[in-house]
Design a protein around this motif. Structure first.
Motif, mmCIF file in Angstrom:
data_model
loop_
_atom_site.group_PDB
_atom_site.id
_atom_site.type_symbol
_atom_site.label_atom_id
_atom_site.label_comp_id
_atom_site.label_asym_id
_atom_site.label_seq_id
_atom_site.Cartn_x
_atom_site.Cartn_y
_atom_site.Cartn_z
ATOM 1 N N LEU A 202 11.369 21.969 11.699
ATOM 2 C CA LEU A 202 12.315 20.851 11.645
ATOM 3 C C LEU A 202 11.781 19.731 10.757
ATOM 4 O O LEU A 202 12.509 19.197 9.894
ATOM 5 C CB LEU A 202 12.581 20.320 13.061
ATOM 6 N N ILE A 203 10.522 19.366 10.950
ATOM 7 C CA ILE A 203 9.936 18.285 10.148
ATOM 8 C C ILE A 203 9.873 18.690 8.679
ATOM 9 O O ILE A 203 10.162 17.872 7.780
ATOM 10 C CB ILE A 203 8.533 17.915 10.677
ATOM 11 N N ASP A 204 9.538 19.923 8.413
ATOM 12 C CA ASP A 204 9.514 20.415 7.030
ATOM 13 C C ASP A 204 10.908 20.344 6.408
ATOM 14 O O ASP A 204 11.063 19.932 5.243
ATOM 15 C CB ASP A 204 8.988 21.851 7.000
ATOM 16 N N ALA A 205 11.925 20.723 7.177
ATOM 17 C CA ALA A 205 13.293 20.672 6.682
ATOM 18 C C ALA A 205 13.707 19.229 6.379
ATOM 19 O O ALA A 205 14.394 18.957 5.380
ATOM 20 C CB ALA A 205 14.244 21.293 7.705
ATOM 21 N N ILE A 206 13.285 18.280 7.229
ATOM 22 C CA ILE A 206 13.609 16.866 7.002
ATOM 23 C C ILE A 206 12.939 16.375 5.720
ATOM 24 O O ILE A 206 13.558 15.683 4.901
ATOM 25 C CB ILE A 206 13.185 16.014 8.206
ATOM 26 N N VAL A 207 11.674 16.734 5.528
ATOM 27 C CA VAL A 207 10.962 16.340 4.307
ATOM 28 C C VAL A 207 11.691 16.871 3.069
ATOM 29 O O VAL A 207 11.820 16.174 2.053
ATOM 30 C CB VAL A 207 9.504 16.843 4.342
ATOM 31 N N LYS A 208 12.192 18.079 3.172
ATOM 32 C CA LYS A 208 12.864 18.706 2.024
ATOM 33 C C LYS A 208 14.229 18.099 1.736
ATOM 34 O O LYS A 208 14.803 18.361 0.680
ATOM 35 C CB LYS A 208 12.990 20.214 2.256
ATOM 36 N N THR A 209 14.769 17.303 2.661
ATOM 37 C CA THR A 209 16.058 16.641 2.380
ATOM 38 C C THR A 209 15.901 15.475 1.416
ATOM 39 O O THR A 209 16.893 14.994 0.872
ATOM 40 C CB THR A 209 16.711 16.097 3.672
ATOM 41 N N VAL A 210 14.671 15.010 1.238
ATOM 42 C CA VAL A 210 14.423 13.828 0.397
ATOM 43 C C VAL A 210 14.424 14.236 -1.071
ATOM 44 O O VAL A 210 13.662 15.113 -1.488
ATOM 45 C CB VAL A 210 13.098 13.145 0.756
ATOM 46 N N THR B 13 0.820 -1.219 0.000
ATOM 47 C CA THR B 13 0.000 0.000 0.000
ATOM 48 C C THR B 13 0.846 1.258 0.000
ATOM 49 O O THR B 13 0.344 2.337 -0.352
ATOM 50 C CB THR B 13 -0.941 0.026 1.224
ATOM 51 N N LEU B 14 2.125 1.135 0.378
ATOM 52 C CA LEU B 14 2.982 2.323 0.442
ATOM 53 C C LEU B 14 3.297 2.879 -0.943
ATOM 54 O O LEU B 14 3.755 4.014 -1.062
ATOM 55 C CB LEU B 14 4.284 1.985 1.186
ATOM 56 N N ARG B 15 3.055 2.081 -1.986
ATOM 57 C CA ARG B 15 3.260 2.595 -3.342
ATOM 58 C C ARG B 15 2.327 3.763 -3.649
ATOM 59 O O ARG B 15 2.586 4.544 -4.568
ATOM 60 C CB ARG B 15 3.027 1.483 -4.372
ATOM 61 N N GLY B 16 1.259 3.882 -2.884
ATOM 62 C CA GLY B 16 0.295 4.951 -3.127
ATOM 63 C C GLY B 16 0.658 6.270 -2.480
ATOM 64 O O GLY B 16 -0.134 7.229 -2.546
ATOM 65 N N PHE B 17 1.861 6.359 -1.876
ATOM 66 C CA PHE B 17 2.263 7.585 -1.186
ATOM 67 C C PHE B 17 3.409 8.280 -1.932
ATOM 68 O O PHE B 17 4.212 7.628 -2.604
ATOM 69 C CB PHE B 17 2.689 7.279 0.249
ATOM 70 N N ASP B 18 3.451 9.597 -1.775
ATOM 71 C CA ASP B 18 4.541 10.368 -2.385
ATOM 72 C C ASP B 18 5.831 10.231 -1.588
ATOM 73 O O ASP B 18 6.923 10.358 -2.137
ATOM 74 C CB ASP B 18 4.161 11.856 -2.450
ATOM 75 N N LEU B 19 5.685 9.975 -0.285
ATOM 76 C CA LEU B 19 6.841 9.938 0.607
ATOM 77 C C LEU B 19 6.517 9.112 1.839
ATOM 78 O O LEU B 19 5.387 9.132 2.329
ATOM 79 C CB LEU B 19 7.218 11.372 1.033
ATOM 80 N N VAL B 20 7.510 8.401 2.337
ATOM 81 C CA VAL B 20 7.384 7.704 3.619
ATOM 82 C C VAL B 20 8.311 8.378 4.621
ATOM 83 O O VAL B 20 9.508 8.501 4.379
ATOM 84 C CB VAL B 20 7.746 6.214 3.482
ATOM 85 N N PHE B 21 7.732 8.836 5.712
ATOM 86 C CA PHE B 21 8.523 9.429 6.807
ATOM 87 C C PHE B 21 8.757 8.318 7.821
ATOM 88 O O PHE B 21 7.817 7.819 8.435
ATOM 89 C CB PHE B 21 7.771 10.591 7.448
ATOM 90 N N ILE B 22 10.025 7.920 7.988
ATOM 91 C CA ILE B 22 10.346 6.821 8.902
ATOM 92 C C ILE B 22 10.586 7.380 10.304
ATOM 93 O O ILE B 22 11.547 8.111 10.539
ATOM 94 C CB ILE B 22 11.587 6.043 8.424
ATOM 95 N N ALA B 23 9.687 7.026 11.224
ATOM 96 C CA ALA B 23 9.844 7.431 12.623
ATOM 97 C C ALA B 23 10.042 6.196 13.495
ATOM 98 O O ALA B 23 9.678 6.182 14.668
ATOM 99 C CB ALA B 23 8.629 8.223 13.092
ATOM 100 N N LEU B 24 10.626 5.157 12.903
ATOM 101 C CA LEU B 24 10.907 3.923 13.627
ATOM 102 C C LEU B 24 12.273 4.008 14.304
ATOM 103 O O LEU B 24 13.181 4.637 13.776
ATOM 104 C CB LEU B 24 10.896 2.734 12.660
ATOM 105 N N GLU C 232 28.448 7.923 4.948
ATOM 106 C CA GLU C 232 27.552 8.221 3.821
ATOM 107 C C GLU C 232 26.103 8.344 4.277
ATOM 108 O O GLU C 232 25.167 7.830 3.639
ATOM 109 C CB GLU C 232 27.702 7.180 2.706
ATOM 110 N N CYS C 233 25.923 9.038 5.404
ATOM 111 C CA CYS C 233 24.573 9.315 5.877
ATOM 112 C C CYS C 233 23.892 10.291 4.922
ATOM 113 O O CYS C 233 24.544 10.984 4.136
ATOM 114 C CB CYS C 233 24.609 9.895 7.285
ATOM 115 N N ARG C 234 22.583 10.372 5.045
ATOM 116 C CA ARG C 234 21.809 11.193 4.115
ATOM 117 C C ARG C 234 20.727 11.965 4.856
ATOM 118 O O ARG C 234 20.062 11.413 5.732
ATOM 119 C CB ARG C 234 21.164 10.278 3.060
ATOM 120 N N GLY C 235 20.591 13.220 4.521
ATOM 121 C CA GLY C 235 19.480 14.018 5.029
ATOM 122 C C GLY C 235 19.711 14.621 6.399
ATOM 123 O O GLY C 235 19.851 15.826 6.549
ATOM 124 N N PHE C 236 19.775 13.762 7.402
ATOM 125 C CA PHE C 236 19.938 14.248 8.772
ATOM 126 C C PHE C 236 20.396 13.100 9.656
ATOM 127 O O PHE C 236 20.248 11.929 9.312
ATOM 128 C CB PHE C 236 18.630 14.845 9.306
#
Length: 297
Positions: free
Chosen positions: A287-295, A50-61, A240-244
């Motif tokens: 902060l959350i907006d900035a994280i989304v924009k790193t993708v 079902t995740l194929r139906g989303f523009d983005l997945v925010f991982i908070a795990l 080689e971390c990415r985003g944050f």
């Protein structure tokens, strides 16, 4: 944007992940996104398509099956963009032993060995530190003041983890450094000094109100600040971390000793990265907006 927030999970950090996820969901909705929270449980493989139906997945795990590259690999297979580091960096940074082997050529790391059976001997003297290779939120971490305590800690934790890291104890200042990519460049948020009311910044000190004093920004000399920033950026780039990410370490006599990289930092009300963002003048939503924009999509 249609965003799924993965939260909960099946690790020992489930409770913390649920708190992080709830905060992220609220922030994303305030930012105007169409948000669906997904509690990751044992049936996740049935939910996965079902995740194929989303523009983005925010991982908070947090913890295993979330922070260790497993979920990232599944999302790569689906072709769905997600927040945070990729498979290799996530797996590497979740394994402290492998992280040390990679970064110790570039940044100071407290001496360590790996043990797979109980012992009363520490090659680094006492106190010493015992910690799991693959765990978060300071779960399973012990500061041992003598042979008996070392042996008992190892007896307990080896039953769960199979092997542990035994490390030299550095008696210094606990610092945590949040790094985020903004406008195409890595930015270090105000450095946080942690002054826990317990022996160290353990699980209780992390998630119990008023158990830790946050000093923001940390009082550092110009030389100390440069040393900390230099080490953290080197570690981030080397892995080689990415985003944050958030880098934890100990400052002693002008040297910043690297301890770990958290590729999915906590987003609870008591978490470190949101506190550093506030000190930089950013709201939680910023902060959350900035994280989304790193993708990169």
């Amino acid at each position: 944007m249609k965003i799924a927030v993965l939260m909960g999970g099946i690790s020992r950090e489930r409770e913390i992940s649920l708190r992080s996820g709830e905060n992220v969901v609220k922030a994303l909705r305030k930012l105007g996104h169409d948000v669906t929270p997904i509690d990751v449980r044992e049936n996740f493989l049935q939910v996965l398509p079902t995740l194929r139906g989303f523009d983005l997945v925010f991982i908070a795990l947090h913890g295993k099956f979330g922070e260790d590259g497993t979920v990232q690999a599944l999302l790569d297979w689906l072709g769905v963009p997600y927040t945070g580091s990729g498979v290799v960096a996530s797996a590497l940074c979740f394994d402290k032993l492998m992280t040390y082997r990679v970064v110790e050529k570039f940044v100071p790391v407290p001496e360590y060995i790996v043990v797979d059976k109980p012992t009363r001997e520490s090659p680094f003297g006492f106190p010493c530190v015992v910690k799991p290779r693959k765990e978060g939120s300071s779960i399973g971490v012990h500061i041992c003041d003598g042979p008996e305590e070392l042996e008992e800690s190892l007896k307990t934790e080896l039953k769960l983890y199979g092997e542990m890291i035994l490390q030299r104890y550095i008696d210094g200042r606990e610092l945590t450094v949040s790094v985020i990519e903004m406008d195409g460049e890595l930015r270090i948020l105000p450095i946080l000094e942690l002054r826990p009311k317990r022996r160290f910044y353990d699980y209780i000190a992390k998630y119990t109100p008023n158990m830790t004093e946050f000093v923001l920004p940390a009082p550092l000399t110009e030389e100390e600040y440069r040393a900390v920033c230099d080490s953290c950026l080197k570690a981030f780039r080397t892995c080689e971390c990415r985003g944050f990410a958030r880098i934890d370490g100990i400052l002693k006599d002008g040297t910043f000793y690297f301890l770990e990289i958290n590729t999915i930092p906590g987003m609870t009300d008591l978490s470190d990265m949101p506190a550093s963002a506030r000190a930089a003048g950013m709201s939680f939503e910023d902060l959350i907006d900035a994280i989304v924009k790193t993708v990169k999509r």
